[in-house]
Design an enzyme around this catalytic site. Structure first.
Site, short mmCIF file in Angstrom:
data_model
loop_
_atom_site.label_atom_id
_atom_site.label_comp_id
_atom_site.label_asym_id
_atom_site.label_seq_id
_atom_site.Cartn_x
_atom_site.Cartn_y
_atom_site.Cartn_z
N VAL A 263 -3.05 -13.62 13.58
CA VAL A 263 -2.22 -14.78 13.22
C VAL A 263 -0.95 -14.73 14.05
O VAL A 263 -0.29 -13.69 14.15
CB VAL A 263 -1.91 -14.79 11.71
CG1 VAL A 263 -0.90 -15.87 11.36
CG2 VAL A 263 -3.21 -14.98 10.92
N HIS A 522 5.66 5.99 6.41
CA HIS A 522 5.86 5.26 5.16
C HIS A 522 6.92 4.19 5.35
O HIS A 522 7.92 4.16 4.65
CB HIS A 522 6.27 6.22 4.04
CG HIS A 522 5.23 7.26 3.74
ND1 HIS A 522 5.45 8.33 2.90
CD2 HIS A 522 3.95 7.37 4.14
CE1 HIS A 522 4.35 9.06 2.82
NE2 HIS A 522 3.42 8.50 3.57
C1 LIG Z 1 -1.74 7.85 9.19
C2 LIG Z 1 -1.16 7.41 7.88
C3 LIG Z 1 -1.24 8.26 6.78
C4 LIG Z 1 -0.75 7.86 5.55
N1 LIG Z 1 -0.96 8.65 4.46
C5 LIG Z 1 -0.74 8.15 3.23
C6 LIG Z 1 -1.19 8.85 2.07
O1 LIG Z 1 -1.79 9.92 2.14
N2 LIG Z 1 -0.94 8.29 0.85
C7 LIG Z 1 -0.27 7.10 0.73
O2 LIG Z 1 -0.04 6.68 -0.39
N3 LIG Z 1 0.16 6.43 1.80
C8 LIG Z 1 -0.09 6.91 3.05
N4 LIG Z 1 0.26 6.18 4.14
C9 LIG Z 1 0.96 4.89 3.94
C10 LIG Z 1 0.08 3.78 3.40
O3 LIG Z 1 -1.22 3.87 3.88
C11 LIG Z 1 0.74 2.43 3.76
O4 LIG Z 1 2.03 2.40 3.21
C12 LIG Z 1 -0.04 1.24 3.23
O5 LIG Z 1 -1.36 1.26 3.74
C13 LIG Z 1 0.65 -0.05 3.61
O6 LIG Z 1 -0.11 -1.15 3.15
P1 LIG Z 1 0.23 -2.62 3.61
O7 LIG Z 1 -0.70 -3.51 2.88
O8 LIG Z 1 1.68 -2.84 3.52
O9 LIG Z 1 -0.10 -2.66 5.18
P2 LIG Z 1 -1.45 -2.28 5.94
O10 LIG Z 1 -2.37 -1.53 5.05
O11 LIG Z 1 -1.03 -1.66 7.21
O12 LIG Z 1 -2.15 -3.69 6.22
C14 LIG Z 1 -1.68 -4.64 7.12
C15 LIG Z 1 -2.89 -5.28 7.80
O13 LIG Z 1 -2.51 -6.48 8.42
C16 LIG Z 1 -3.14 -6.59 9.67
N5 LIG Z 1 -2.30 -7.44 10.51
C17 LIG Z 1 -1.05 -7.20 10.93
N6 LIG Z 1 -0.56 -8.25 11.63
C18 LIG Z 1 -1.54 -9.17 11.63
C19 LIG Z 1 -1.63 -10.48 12.19
N7 LIG Z 1 -0.61 -11.02 12.85
N8 LIG Z 1 -2.80 -11.15 12.03
C20 LIG Z 1 -3.83 -10.62 11.35
N9 LIG Z 1 -3.79 -9.39 10.79
C21 LIG Z 1 -2.65 -8.68 10.93
C22 LIG Z 1 -3.22 -5.16 10.17
O14 LIG Z 1 -4.21 -5.02 11.16
C23 LIG Z 1 -3.50 -4.39 8.89
O15 LIG Z 1 -4.87 -4.22 8.65
C24 LIG Z 1 -0.15 6.58 5.41
C25 LIG Z 1 -0.04 5.72 6.51
C26 LIG Z 1 -0.55 6.13 7.74
C27 LIG Z 1 -0.45 5.19 8.89
#
Ligand SMILES: Cc1cc2nc3c(=O)[nH]c(=O)nc-3n(C[C@H](O)[C@H](O)[C@H](O)COP(=O)(O)OP(=O)(O)OC[C@H]3O[C@@H](n4cnc5c(N)ncnc54)[C@H](O)[C@@H]3O)c2cc1C
Ligand SMILES: *[C@@H]1O[C@H](CO)[C@@H](O)[C@H](O)[C@H]1NC(C)=O
Ligand SMILES: *[C@@H]1O[C@H](CO)[C@@H](O)[C@H](O)[C@H]1NC(C)=O
Ligand SMILES: *[C@@H]1O[C@H](CO)[C@@H](O)[C@H](O)[C@H]1NC(C)=O
Ligand SMILES: *[C@@H]1O[C@H](CO)[C@@H](O)[C@H](O)[C@H]1NC(C)=O
Length: 587
Positions: A263, A522
């Site tokens: 997007v 995070h």
């Molecule tokens: C390597 C790693 C290890 C971690 N370990 C832990 C853990 O052990 N326990 C824990 O609780 N948390 C952990 N975290 C943190 C946790 O996973 C994140 O805080 C959480 O997943 C965030 O969720 P979200 O929905 O905000 O974003 P996300 O889950 O990142 O989702 C955002 C989605 O939007 C999509 N997107 C972005 N921009 C666009 C666009 N313009 N158009 C279409 N799609 C788009 C992305 O591709 C992505 O799939 C970790 C994070 C990482 C990276």
């Protein structure tokens, strides 16, 4: 094997896994690609099918009258995402946006590059598909500021707890048969288990000897002490929301998932109503998709502020400097926060035996986790420790050192040399409530450019002092009975930056913190509750637009954020159902 070779091998394994990925063996588990027409209309469009977005799509498509579209930049999670033990290979892969931070003057010398690799998922399920699977809800006190900043007690812990429970499917019999049963759900989608491996017992006892409580469950009444970890793993499979919320509902004919599509802009009509989005499909075609009821942005803490700013929602002067028309002047991208992490290593039991073979269905090594405060007046933990008991590995330094935390080869090599013939305890010590703030800004108005991320690490000097005190507090564990009985020692990594100081002095630890601190991935706060969105997660000054993901968290919780993000997604779905006349219920 030296550190550089361990690193190169990890890259080779990633490449081999990506070849297997081309077979798309996991595709049958997930919804098939939606076929969309230009200007096609849906009730709701969700931007990002990550931890939050997949849950929202599930809850809204429970209502058969809603036509729900999720647009996700990435594709289906591969096999290594479903198999828990392979998690180290998902970072810095094709499932990562590969965003790096702007270089900060105050930290990062111990790492291979001065900029931080801000690992950020680009795959269905988002972070839940690539993260380290720790399940932590945080401490009740973490949510007071949320209620205060949103002027709504609905964000207080007592009102969040039912949503943690709603999403959960606790599987651990140990917990279900304990008094902690009260705090857990069994009817949700998110399978939760905990590993109880025999090696952890002596370690818990050592922390108890230091005066910490040993908690049966950190999600119960008490949130300070040492405990076994809960994981988003069930039936041996990672609980990615791609699987638990989209895959599980792929038969719903009102749920559409458009993958490998980015997007690029949120579209508004003349009355400031969000009416749809512009997107770039996998074959680079620009399309417009329309939302009759609402657009919900769940693109994560780095990409959500970027998309909002590209669409005219953000700091006025900044948008104008990129010739973007201002729809709503709001502090988008500000208030960026992270949890800082550093690794500490301890020599433990002598061991010449080869390690037990690793099992695919669990995390690689036994872990105990601690939540500690030093300041008696605080109600929540100030630091967290994740202590992994790593068996002696004659092959080379641990993957976490060189590949995941990306510490310099000399550091990982010194760790390896010092730990020959010994098991080690590898501790990630995490600063839970940094006072420093960073910011995300646009690099350009081109939606394909990554944003600038200023992490702000140690820009508030109190963080460095507090962090140093936490390290000094933690390392006392070497003097406990068990650690002494195995002649434990803190491993001297011989950091060139810190040779001026006596090993173990406060000055030394301050230097160690500054050199070794890195991101724990995070990121939060870039579209905060109370300043960018209201208590119902509606973007201020425009209509029909909400944000629900880690970017609305106005302050850090005392633990890892994935469970918190899923709780936020559950609440959002209820707000939306209520506003659209369904009172939280759908048949
Ligand atoms: C390597 C790693 C290890 C971690 N370990 C832990 C853990 O052990 N326990 C824990 O609780 N948390 C952990 N975290 C943190 C946790 O996973 C994140 O805080 C959480 O997943 C965030 O969720 P979200 O929905 O905000 O974003 P996300 O889950 O990142 O989702 C955002 C989605 O939007 C999509 N997107 C972005 N921009 C666009 C666009 N313009 N158009 C279409 N799609 C788009 C992305 O591709 C992505 O799939 C970790 C994070 C990482 C990276
Ligand atoms: C991220 O970097 C890795 C390693 O260089 C690369 O293999 C991968 O394709 C990149 N990811 C994306 C989405 O470009
Ligand atoms: C302890 O916490 C209180 C309240 O948060 C704070 O005012 C005080 O400065 C802290 N004390 C120290 C020594 O950091
Ligand atoms: C452990 O105990 C010794 C002897 O009392 C002391 O000198 C040392 O500072 C202690 N180590 C730590 C890390 O507290
Ligand atoms: C909360 O209330 C304060 C004081 O009444 C007000 O200034 C602020 O704008 C309100 N915030 C929100 C998000 O409603």
């Amino acid at each position: 094997m030296d550190s550089a070779v361990v690193f190169e091998n990890a890259v080779r394994i990633q490449q081999a896994l990506s070849v297997i990925g081309t077979l798309m063996l996991t595709a049958y588990l997930f919804p098939r690609q939606a076929t969309v027409e230009d200007f096609e209309e849906y009730d709701f469009i969700i931007v990002g099918g990550g931890s939050a977005g997949s849950v929202i799509a599930d809850r809204l498509s429970e209502c058969s009258q809603f036509k729900v579209l999720v647009i996700e930049a990435g594709g289906d999670p591969p096999m290594e995402s479903l198999v828990p033990v392979l998690y180290p290979y998902l970072s810095n892969s094709q499932y990562d946006w590969n965003i790096t931070s702007v270089i900060e003057p105050n930290a990062g010398n111990g790492r291979k590059t001065k900029e931080f690799n801000l690992v950020c998922a680009r795959v269905l399920g988002g972070g839940s598909s690539i993260n380290y699977m720790m399940y932590v809800r945080g401490c009740p006190g973490d949510y007071y500021p949320w209620a205060r900043l949103s002027n709504d007690s609905n964000w207080a812990y007592a009102n969040n707890l039912p949503y943690f429970i709603k999403s959960e499917r606790m599987v651990s019999e140990e917990i279900l048969q304990s008094p902690y049963r009260l705090y857990h759900g069994t009817k949700g989608f998110l399978g939760i288990t905990r590993e109880n491996r025999p090696e952890t017992k002596k370690y818990l006892q050592a922390f108890e000897e230091l005066g910490y409580d040993i908690l049966f469950d950190v999600n119960g009444k008490q949130s300070l002490g040492y405990t076994l970890q809960l994981n988003t793993i069930a039936e041996g499979i990672r609980q990615t929301t791609a699987y638990t919320n989209l895959g599980a509902n792929k038969h719903r004919n009102n749920l559409y998932v458009l993958k490998r599509t980015v997007v690029t802009q949120i579209l508004f009509d003349e009355n400031n109503n969000a009416i749809g989005v512009k997107a770039l499909t996998q074959d680079s075609k620009s399309i417009t998709l329309k939302a009759k009821r609402e657009v919900i942005v769940s693109s994560g803490s780095i990409n959500t502020p970027k998309l909002l700013m590209l669409s005219g929602i953000g700091p006025k002067e900044h948008l104008e400097s990129h010739n973007i028309k201002v729809m709503s002047a709001l502090p988008v991208g500000l208030n960026y926060q992270d949890h800082w992490l550093l690794q500490l290593s301890f020599k433990m039991e002598k061991s010449e035996l080869p390690a037990n073979p690793i099992k695919s269905y669990q995390t690689p090594f036994p872990v105990v986790t601690g939540y500690v405060k030093l300041n008696k007046t605080k109600s929540c933990a100030e630091y967290q420790t994740v202590n992994t008991i790593v068996p002696n590995d004659p092959e080379g330094p641990p993957l976490s050192c060189t590949f995941n935390f990306r510490y310099k080869d000399n550091i990982c090599q010194n760790l390896y040399e010092a730990s020959k013939g010994r098991n080690t305890m590898e501790t990630a010590l995490i600063l839970l409530h940094p006072k420093s703030r960073g910011q995300i800004t646009l690099r350009s108005s081109n939606p394909l450019d990554p944003p600038n991320v200023f992490t702000g690490i140690f820009s508030d000097k109190r963080d460095l002092e507090d962090y140093t005190s936490y390290v000094e507090d933690f390392v006392k564990v070497v003097n406990t009975t068990y650690f002494k009985s195995v002649q434990s020692e803190i491993i001297d990594l011989k950091l060139p930056e810190c040779t001026d100081w006596t090993f173990g002095s406060r000055e030394y630890w301050r230097c160690y913190v500054q050199t070794m601190a890195t991101t724990s991935l995070h990121f939060i706060g870039t579209a905060s509750l109370g300043s960018v969105v209201d208590s119902k997660l509606r973007v201020l000054n425009v209509n029909r637009l909400r944000v629900a993901d880690a970017s609305v968290m106005p302050s850090q919780t005392s633990g890892n954020p994935n469970a918190v993000v899923i709780m936020i997604a559950e609440k959002l779905a209820d707000f939306v159902k209520q506003e659209h006349g369904l009172h939280g219920q759908c048949s």
